[in-house]
Motif scaffolding. Structure first.
Motif, PDB file in Angstrom:
ATOM      1  N   ALA A  11       0.769  -1.349  -0.148  1.00 39.68           N
ATOM      2  CA  ALA A  11       0.101   0.017  -0.036  1.00 39.68           C
ATOM      3  C   ALA A  11       0.934   1.287   0.148  1.00 39.68           C
ATOM      4  O   ALA A  11       0.442   2.210  -0.784  1.00 39.68           O
ATOM      5  CB  ALA A  11      -0.966  -0.012   1.095  1.00 39.68           C
ATOM      6  N   LYS A  12       1.922   1.164   0.740  1.00 41.49           N
ATOM      7  CA  LYS A  12       2.701   2.571   0.800  1.00 41.49           C
ATOM      8  C   LYS A  12       3.296   2.735  -0.361  1.00 41.49           C
ATOM      9  O   LYS A  12       3.305   3.952  -1.048  1.00 41.49           O
ATOM     10  CB  LYS A  12       3.796   2.127   2.193  1.00 41.49           C
ATOM     11  CG  LYS A  12       4.825   3.634   2.023  1.00 41.49           C
ATOM     12  CD  LYS A  12       5.836   3.224   3.129  1.00 41.49           C
ATOM     13  CE  LYS A  12       6.713   4.377   3.265  1.00 41.49           C
ATOM     14  NZ  LYS A  12       7.789   3.974   4.331  1.00 41.49           N
ATOM     15  N   GLN A  13       4.107   1.678  -1.158  1.00 39.95           N
ATOM     16  CA  GLN A  13       4.624   2.013  -2.561  1.00 39.95           C
ATOM     17  C   GLN A  13       3.580   2.363  -3.350  1.00 39.95           C
ATOM     18  O   GLN A  13       3.717   3.131  -4.406  1.00 39.95           O
ATOM     19  CB  GLN A  13       5.347   0.671  -2.931  1.00 39.95           C
ATOM     20  CG  GLN A  13       6.322   0.223  -1.893  1.00 39.95           C
ATOM     21  CD  GLN A  13       7.528   1.332  -1.811  1.00 39.95           C
ATOM     22  OE1 GLN A  13       7.645   1.995  -2.501  1.00 39.95           O
ATOM     23  NE2 GLN A  13       8.050   1.293  -0.542  1.00 39.95           N
ATOM     24  N   VAL A  14       2.298   1.691  -3.401  1.00 41.20           N
ATOM     25  CA  VAL A  14       1.490   2.254  -4.578  1.00 41.20           C
ATOM     26  C   VAL A  14       1.009   3.850  -4.136  1.00 41.20           C
ATOM     27  O   VAL A  14       1.085   4.232  -5.342  1.00 41.20           O
ATOM     28  CB  VAL A  14       0.269   1.244  -4.331  1.00 41.20           C
ATOM     29  CG1 VAL A  14      -1.088   1.794  -5.360  1.00 41.20           C
ATOM     30  CG2 VAL A  14       0.537  -0.465  -4.925  1.00 41.20           C
ATOM     31  N   LEU A  15       0.661   3.824  -2.933  1.00 41.92           N
ATOM     32  CA  LEU A  15       0.393   5.313  -2.669  1.00 41.92           C
ATOM     33  C   LEU A  15       1.461   6.132  -3.175  1.00 41.92           C
ATOM     34  O   LEU A  15       1.101   7.409  -3.654  1.00 41.92           O
ATOM     35  CB  LEU A  15       0.239   5.442  -1.292  1.00 41.92           C
ATOM     36  CG  LEU A  15      -0.671   6.833  -0.830  1.00 41.92           C
ATOM     37  CD1 LEU A  15      -1.937   6.992  -1.616  1.00 41.92           C
ATOM     38  CD2 LEU A  15      -1.141   6.613   0.650  1.00 41.92           C
ATOM     39  N   THR A  17       3.372  10.439  -9.532  1.00 42.31           N
ATOM     40  CA  THR A  17       2.828  10.444 -10.971  1.00 42.31           C
ATOM     41  C   THR A  17       1.626  10.954 -11.248  1.00 42.31           C
ATOM     42  O   THR A  17       0.692  11.182 -12.261  1.00 42.31           O
ATOM     43  CB  THR A  17       2.708   8.983 -11.582  1.00 42.31           C
ATOM     44  OG1 THR A  17       1.535   8.152 -10.653  1.00 42.31           O
ATOM     45  CG2 THR A  17       4.233   8.164 -11.444  1.00 42.31           C
ATOM     46  N   ALA A  18       1.115  11.954 -10.282  1.00 43.06           N
ATOM     47  CA  ALA A  18      -0.280  12.454 -10.196  1.00 43.06           C
ATOM     48  C   ALA A  18      -0.110  13.699 -11.205  1.00 43.06           C
ATOM     49  O   ALA A  18       0.977  14.414 -11.433  1.00 43.06           O
ATOM     50  CB  ALA A  18      -0.690  13.029  -8.667  1.00 43.06           C
ATOM     51  N   THR A  19      -1.343  13.859 -11.723  1.00 42.25           N
ATOM     52  CA  THR A  19      -1.250  15.137 -12.786  1.00 42.25           C
ATOM     53  C   THR A  19      -1.414  16.540 -11.494  1.00 42.25           C
ATOM     54  O   THR A  19      -1.411  16.198 -10.491  1.00 42.25           O
ATOM     55  CB  THR A  19      -2.438  15.313 -13.420  1.00 42.25           C
ATOM     56  OG1 THR A  19      -3.547  15.441 -12.462  1.00 42.25           O
ATOM     57  CG2 THR A  19      -2.827  14.067 -14.003  1.00 42.25           C
ATOM     58  N   PRO A  20      -0.792  17.476 -12.441  1.00 39.64           N
ATOM     59  CA  PRO A  20      -0.868  18.724 -11.531  1.00 39.64           C
ATOM     60  C   PRO A  20      -1.931  18.833 -10.822  1.00 39.64           C
ATOM     61  O   PRO A  20      -2.269  19.677  -9.665  1.00 39.64           O
ATOM     62  CB  PRO A  20      -0.835  19.835 -12.532  1.00 39.64           C
ATOM     63  CG  PRO A  20       0.148  19.057 -13.632  1.00 39.64           C
ATOM     64  CD  PRO A  20      -0.460  17.807 -13.872  1.00 39.64           C
ATOM     65  N   GLU A  21      -3.156  18.598 -11.525  1.00 38.54           N
ATOM     66  CA  GLU A  21      -4.633  18.909 -10.770  1.00 38.54           C
ATOM     67  C   GLU A  21      -4.801  17.932  -9.606  1.00 38.54           C
ATOM     68  O   GLU A  21      -5.379  18.368  -8.295  1.00 38.54           O
ATOM     69  CB  GLU A  21      -5.703  18.644 -11.795  1.00 38.54           C
ATOM     70  CG  GLU A  21      -7.216  18.830 -11.122  1.00 38.54           C
ATOM     71  CD  GLU A  21      -8.361  18.473 -12.087  1.00 38.54           C
ATOM     72  OE1 GLU A  21      -9.415  18.437 -11.763  1.00 38.54           O
ATOM     73  OE2 GLU A  21      -7.969  18.047 -13.467  1.00 38.54           O
TER      74      GLU A  21
END
Length: 119
Positions: free
Chosen positions: A90-94, A100-104
């Motif tokens: 879970a930690k690694q996935v999060l 890799t999240a978009t700016p939004e």
């Protein structure tokens, strides 16, 4: 993982949009699908959603009336947690998601962390 199938998602959309508990026939009448559905198909889907914890039901007379067990947002968060913890990492996935999240998405996460809740 116990997510939603295509028809289950459409049925949940009906329940989330409803202002009152609905019987199977009422759900069937409100569904918009590419093909006609049988009453028993919708009844089975609602029973499955109840079993998965997405829908609540109460018997009124001889029939059940259904409501969503939680909000759309709560259900989404529950699914996200299932995905996170089913990975075994879970930690690694999060962390990977955050990297890799978009700016939004990053802005939403930052606002939520500052306020302690989503805006």
């Amino acid at each position: 993982m116990r997510g939603l199938g295509e028809l289950e998602a459409k049925v949940m959309d009906v329940l989330w949009s409803a202002d009152e508990p609905l019987r199977v026939r009422e759900v069937l009448e409100r569904l918009t699908t590419d093909r006609p559905l049988a009453y028993t198909t919708v009844m089975t889907v609602l029973d499955n959603l109840h079993g998965k914890g997405y829908a609540q039901r109460n018997k009124t007379g001889r029939a059940y009336e259904y409501t969503a067990a939680s909000s759309r947002e709560e259900a989404g968060a529950r699914l996200l947690r299932e995905v996170l913890y089913s990975s075994g990492e879970a930690k690694q996935v999060l962390l990977h998601f955050a990297e890799t999240a978009t700016p939004e998405e990053s802005a939403i996460l930052r606002r939520a962390l500052r306020k302690g809740k989503p805006s």
